[in-house]
Design an enzyme around this catalytic site. Structure first.
Site, short mmCIF file in Angstrom:
data_model
loop_
_atom_site.label_atom_id
_atom_site.label_comp_id
_atom_site.label_asym_id
_atom_site.label_seq_id
_atom_site.Cartn_x
_atom_site.Cartn_y
_atom_site.Cartn_z
N HIS A 143 0.83 -1.21 0.00
CA HIS A 143 0.00 0.00 0.00
C HIS A 143 0.87 1.27 0.00
CE1 HIS A 143 -3.27 -2.76 1.29
NE2 HIS A 143 -2.32 -3.29 2.04
N SER A 167 13.83 22.72 -15.21
CA SER A 167 12.61 23.48 -15.46
C SER A 167 12.99 24.83 -16.04
CB SER A 167 11.84 23.67 -14.16
OG SER A 167 11.01 24.81 -14.23
#
Ligand code: ARG
Length: 466
Positions: A164, A285
């Site tokens: 999980h 970026s």
């Protein structure tokens, strides 16, 4: 266009036509932009076919020699990039035949004896997919070799194992990488299996019913590296399940790649910081100067859309098609080429990233002990040492976790007094099992995460990939 006899219509099939096809008809019908990629396969098939026709006496030796020479010239032109692919000639088969006619004249017209474009395209496409499966399998084995190398370096590097995406039990980074070695091993084997099953030659099925000429299908099958000829002429020209099977293998493989890609993305985030990638496999970026983004991993994660999409695409094309050939099947190639192009690039980029990545041992080891990841080890100790039933041990351990959580500490930081308040029999040697290193070292069951087991699996794979 005008055919050789001066009539309007198509030069290769225009005998019964008196007018040209509409422009739109020509555009929707043409496949040359896609199937020009089959030029090599088409020439190989024609060469084998011509040789067989001569050997069986269906065409004369002189004609065969002219055909082989002409096909050789065409191959040279295609390799040199001087061959002119014409949309009005529809597809690769008619482009080659038309050029052969220009080069050698009437003898070219004998090549198509006992053959149809239906078995010709079935052959060409099968040859291409067969090759693509072989390439994919061998590329995947290169990826496995890279993973093996990294797993060997990190067979005892602790990291949290998750379920999980929550810390579950400590494992090692090498063990985690070896999970993918297993997956990609099955993927490669699926391509091998698909390749073996498709390795039957459809050439000689002709349009759909076979031919009245005394051809030797075993000879062409052999010449083209097939195990045998296909056994039913209708099936030969109608079936594309060989491509569906290859695409299925591709889709499963792309799914595996996407999972590893996703993990790389997660491991790269500062929150995890388990690995870093160099400048070679990251991008910046345009606005945020601090960024280092795992674009290659993200793109691999996304490519599964294209690859699974191609499987769905071709499955829907084939669904409900009556036997034998239908022009629908011309739509088989674009998705298949697209899927294998995407897969090849993905496997190569993944291999590059695996070679490139640097594991951050300290961050992984620190995280390996977080989240009470050795709770199962405490429960197992209670079973082994005190003979508690596992369910009861689970309950006691749960209370220990709650206590540690309340105190804001780790399980291994609980004092013996604290632990004995929960279960009187707990002794000091319990601490031996509460560290991630001890936990990992104890999991020596076959296939478990103990470094000794991981190294045994690495050795087995190295042998089989040698
Ligand atoms: N370009 C066609 C294809 O890719 C070749 C077979 C055409 N056969 C036919 N009967 N029109 O499927």
């Amino acid at each position: 266009m005008t055919d050789d006899s001066g009539k309007a219509g198509h030069s290769l099939w225009g005998g019964r036509f008196s007018a040209k096809p509409a422009d739109l008809m020509r555009r929707i019908n043409a496949s040359i932009d896609v199937d020009r990629r089959l030029a090599g396969e088409d020439l190989a098939g024609s060469r084998a076919h011509a040789a067989m026709l001569a050997a069986t006496g269906v065409i004369g030796d002189v004609d065969e020699q002219a055909i082989q020479a002409g096909l050789g010239l065409i191959e040279t032109e295609i390799t040199a990039g001087t061959f002119t692919f014409r949309e009005d000639l529809e597809d690769i088969h008619m482009n080659v035949e038309a050029r052969l006619t220009e080069l050698i004249g009437a003898a070219a017209g004998r090549l198509h004896t006992a053959r149809s474009r239906n078995d010709q395209v079935a052959l060409d496409f099968r040859l291409w997919v067969r090759e693509a499966c072989g390439r994919a399998a061998s590329q995947l084995r290169d990826l496995q070799r890279s993973l093996l190398r990294r797993a060997e370096e990190t067979a005892d590097v602790l990291m949290p194992g998750f379920t999980h995406l929550q810390p579950a039990q400590p494992v090692t980074f090498g063990h985690h990488l070896m999970a993918y070695v297993e997956m990609f091993g099955r993927d490669a084997a699926r391509f091998d299996d698909a390749r073996a099953r498709m390795n039957e030659c459809p050439l000689g099925a002709a349009a759909l019913a076979g031919t009245s000429f005394p051809i030797d299908r075993a000879a062409t099958a052999r010449a083209l590296g097939f195990d045998r000829p296909t056994a039913n002429s209708l099936d030969s020209v109608s079936s594309r399940d060989f491509a569906l099977e290859a695409l299925s293998a591709g889709a499963i493989c792309a799914t595996h790649l996407s999972r590893l890609a996703e993990e790389i993305v997660i491991w790269m985030t500062p929150g995890f910081g388990f690995i870093s990638l160099s400048d070679a496999f990251t991008t910046g970026s345009s606005i945020m100067p601090q960024k280092r983004n795992p674009d290659a991993a993200e793109l691999i994660r996304a490519k599964v859309g294209r690859i699974l999409g191609s499987l769905v695409n071709l499955t829907v094309v084939m669904k409900g098609l009556p036997l034998a050939y239908g022009k629908d099947m011309q739509e088989d190639k674009a998705p298949t080429f697209e899927a294998f192009d995407a897969l090849e690039l993905s496997v190569a980029a993944m291999t590059g990233m695996i070679d490139d990545l640097t594991p951050n041992r300290a961050a992984m080891a620190a995280a390996a002990g977080s989240g009470f990841s050795t709770a199962t080890d405490l429960a197992d100790w209670l079973v082994r040492r005190l003979g508690l039933p596992f369910r009861q041990a689970h309950h006691v351990t749960g209370r220990a976790v709650a206590r540690a959580e309340a105190l804001g500490c780790d399980l291994s930081a609980l004092s013996l007094v604290e632990l004995q308040a929960l279960e009187a029999g707990i002794a000091a040697d319990v601490y031996d099992v509460l560290t991630p290193a001890a936990s990992v070292a104890s999991r020596t069951s076959y296939g478990g995460t103990a470094p000794s087991q991981v190294r045994a699996q690495i050795a087995r794979w190295k042998d089989s990939l040698a």
